[in-house]
Design a protein around this motif. Structure first.
Motif, short mmCIF file in Angstrom:
data_model
loop_
_atom_site.label_atom_id
_atom_site.label_comp_id
_atom_site.label_asym_id
_atom_site.label_seq_id
_atom_site.Cartn_x
_atom_site.Cartn_y
_atom_site.Cartn_z
N ASN A 46 65.64 71.84 49.25
CA ASN A 46 66.26 73.06 49.78
C ASN A 46 67.39 73.55 48.89
OD1 ASN A 46 64.51 72.86 51.93
ND2 ASN A 46 66.00 71.92 53.31
N ALA A 47 68.05 72.63 48.20
CA ALA A 47 69.17 73.01 47.35
C ALA A 47 68.74 73.29 45.91
CB ALA A 47 70.23 71.91 47.36
N ALA A 48 67.47 73.13 45.60
CA ALA A 48 67.00 73.28 44.22
C ALA A 48 66.82 74.74 43.84
CB ALA A 48 65.68 72.53 44.03
N ALA A 49 67.08 75.04 42.57
CA ALA A 49 66.85 76.39 42.04
C ALA A 49 65.42 76.51 41.52
CB ALA A 49 67.84 76.69 40.93
N TYR A 50 64.92 75.43 40.92
CA TYR A 50 63.53 75.39 40.49
C TYR A 50 63.09 73.94 40.37
CZ TYR A 50 65.34 74.44 35.76
OH TYR A 50 65.99 73.90 34.69
N ILE A 51 61.78 73.72 40.25
CA ILE A 51 61.23 72.36 40.25
C ILE A 51 60.21 72.21 39.14
CG2 ILE A 51 61.56 72.01 42.74
CD1 ILE A 51 58.47 72.56 42.98
N LYS A 52 59.90 70.95 38.83
CA LYS A 52 58.80 70.60 37.94
C LYS A 52 58.04 69.42 38.54
CE LYS A 52 60.90 72.02 33.53
NZ LYS A 52 61.34 71.54 32.18
N SER A 53 56.73 69.46 38.45
CA SER A 53 55.92 68.34 38.90
C SER A 53 55.54 67.51 37.69
CB SER A 53 54.66 68.83 39.62
OG SER A 53 53.86 67.73 40.01
N THR A 54 55.98 66.26 37.66
CA THR A 54 55.77 65.42 36.47
C THR A 54 54.60 64.47 36.61
OG1 THR A 54 57.37 63.80 37.36
CG2 THR A 54 58.22 65.51 35.88
N CYS A 55 54.18 64.17 37.84
CA CYS A 55 53.10 63.20 38.02
C CYS A 55 52.49 63.35 39.41
CB CYS A 55 53.63 61.77 37.84
SG CYS A 55 52.38 60.49 38.05
N ILE A 56 51.15 63.30 39.48
CA ILE A 56 50.43 63.34 40.76
C ILE A 56 49.39 62.23 40.77
CG2 ILE A 56 48.93 64.69 42.26
CD1 ILE A 56 50.22 67.19 41.27
N ASP A 57 49.37 61.46 41.85
CA ASP A 57 48.42 60.36 42.00
C ASP A 57 47.65 60.50 43.31
OD1 ASP A 57 49.22 58.99 39.62
OD2 ASP A 57 50.98 58.25 40.70
N VAL A 58 46.43 59.95 43.31
CA VAL A 58 45.67 59.80 44.55
C VAL A 58 46.00 58.42 45.11
CG1 VAL A 58 43.38 59.70 45.59
CG2 VAL A 58 43.82 61.31 43.75
N THR A 59 46.68 58.37 46.24
CA THR A 59 47.13 57.10 46.80
C THR A 59 46.15 56.53 47.82
OG1 THR A 59 48.41 58.27 48.51
CG2 THR A 59 49.54 57.69 46.46
N ASP A 60 45.28 57.38 48.39
CA ASP A 60 44.35 56.88 49.39
C ASP A 60 43.20 57.87 49.55
OD1 ASP A 60 43.41 55.09 51.40
OD2 ASP A 60 44.18 56.44 52.95
N VAL A 61 42.03 57.34 49.90
CA VAL A 61 40.86 58.15 50.21
C VAL A 61 40.21 57.59 51.47
CG1 VAL A 61 38.61 58.99 49.44
CG2 VAL A 61 40.45 58.68 47.78
N SER A 62 39.97 58.44 52.45
CA SER A 62 39.32 58.02 53.69
C SER A 62 38.04 58.83 53.89
CB SER A 62 40.25 58.17 54.90
OG SER A 62 40.65 59.53 55.05
N PHE A 63 37.10 58.25 54.64
CA PHE A 63 35.79 58.87 54.83
C PHE A 63 35.48 58.99 56.31
CE2 PHE A 63 35.70 56.48 50.87
CZ PHE A 63 35.18 57.40 49.97
N ALA A 64 34.72 60.03 56.65
CA ALA A 64 34.12 60.19 57.98
C ALA A 64 32.68 60.62 57.75
CB ALA A 64 34.88 61.22 58.81
N ILE A 65 31.73 59.81 58.24
CA ILE A 65 30.31 60.06 58.01
C ILE A 65 29.63 60.33 59.34
CG2 ILE A 65 28.18 59.17 56.98
CD1 ILE A 65 29.87 57.24 55.37
N SER A 66 28.81 61.37 59.39
CA SER A 66 28.06 61.69 60.60
C SER A 66 26.69 62.24 60.22
CB SER A 66 28.83 62.71 61.46
OG SER A 66 29.06 63.90 60.73
N PRO A 67 25.65 61.89 60.99
CA PRO A 67 24.30 62.40 60.68
C PRO A 67 24.23 63.90 60.86
CG PRO A 67 24.23 60.53 62.20
CD PRO A 67 25.66 60.95 62.12
#
Length: 254
Positions: A46-67
């Motif tokens: 909230n106090a930031a003037a601008y931002i940078k994204s330096t790293c993004i990771d996939v931490t989890d993957v979940s599944f839902a399967i239905s016929p």
């Protein structure tokens, strides 16, 4: 095929393996994905003037399967990715950034062929099967979940394509972080099946295990000097190699 690497064929053996019945490649551009933060990190945002994204990771993957109704053997697979982004928040230009972490999720639905499975599977090597019970009759209701195929996904490292700091309308002082992510993945449906394979021999290790008693400095001295790390390869080198290979193939074909 009568031999393999000089070893003669001995017998045919039945083994159990996971057979992939269907798969698809996924290339998704997740535009303006909203990230959430802890209370302390949201104060920094909230106090930031601008931002940078330096790293993004996939931490989890979940599944839902239905016929899939009226399409026997096909299944709807909902794949939910959970992302964790490292954000550098700048209070003003020229100031040192504050590093915060945010999370977000995205769900993708695909339809894949998973074949038929009319039997329940129990094994000492697997977790106990979850069977739901009808609240009225008390009978187990596992006919729809007993023979589900197994879903899996292989994900490449996510690409951060854009990061925005968006302020909510006044009088709110809350700012939101919106990140556009490029995601490559392969989604598969598989089942355990018994298959017949040729057997040549047992897999005997080709080398002995060695115990290294060298000191850390002695181990370091055995590492080759990483010259290529100090002299990066130019952009033209792979292109030249490709042209040379192409010319070589052309001469061979001619």
């Amino acid at each position: 095929m009568s031999d393999f690497n000089g070893k003669p064929f001995k017998e045919a053996m039945c083994i159990e393996a996971m057979r992939v019945f269907d798969s698809c490649s996924s290339q998704d551009c997740l535009e303006d994905l909203a990230f959430t933060f802890s209370e302390a990190d949201q104060t920094v945002i909230n106090a930031a003037a601008y931002i940078k994204s330096t790293c993004i990771d996939v931490t989890d993957v979940s599944f839902a399967i239905s016929p899939v109704a009226f399409n026997h053997g096909f299944y709807a697979v909902d794949v939910t990715y959970t992302f964790r982004a490292q954000i550098e928040a700048y209070a003003a230009a020229g100031t040192a950034p504050t590093v915060v972490y945010g999370t977000s999720s995205f769900t993708k639905k695909v339809i894949l062929f998973g074949s038929d499975g009319g039997t329940q599977r129990f094994s000492t090597c697997e977790a106990d099967q979850i069977v739901t019970t009808s609240p009225t009759s008390g009978c187990s209701c596992c006919c729809c979940t007993a023979a589900m195929p197994c879903a899996s996904v292989s994900v490449a490292a996510p690409m951060c394509l854009d990061a925005k700091l968006v302020a909510e309308p006044a009088p709110s002082e809350v700012k939101n972080v919106l990140i556009t992510i490029g995601l490559f993945a392969i989604i598969q449906l598989s089942r355990p099946v018994p298959i017949m394979v040729p057997v040549y021999d047992y897999c005997v290790p080709g080398k002995e295990c060695s115990t290294n008693s060298d000191s850390p400095c002695e181990m370091f001295e055995k590492i080759a000097f990483p010259t290529v790390e100090f002299f990066p390869r130019g952009l033209e080198e792979p292109h030249c190699k490709e042209e040379n290979d192409t010319e070589g193939h052309g001469e061979a074909q001619g």
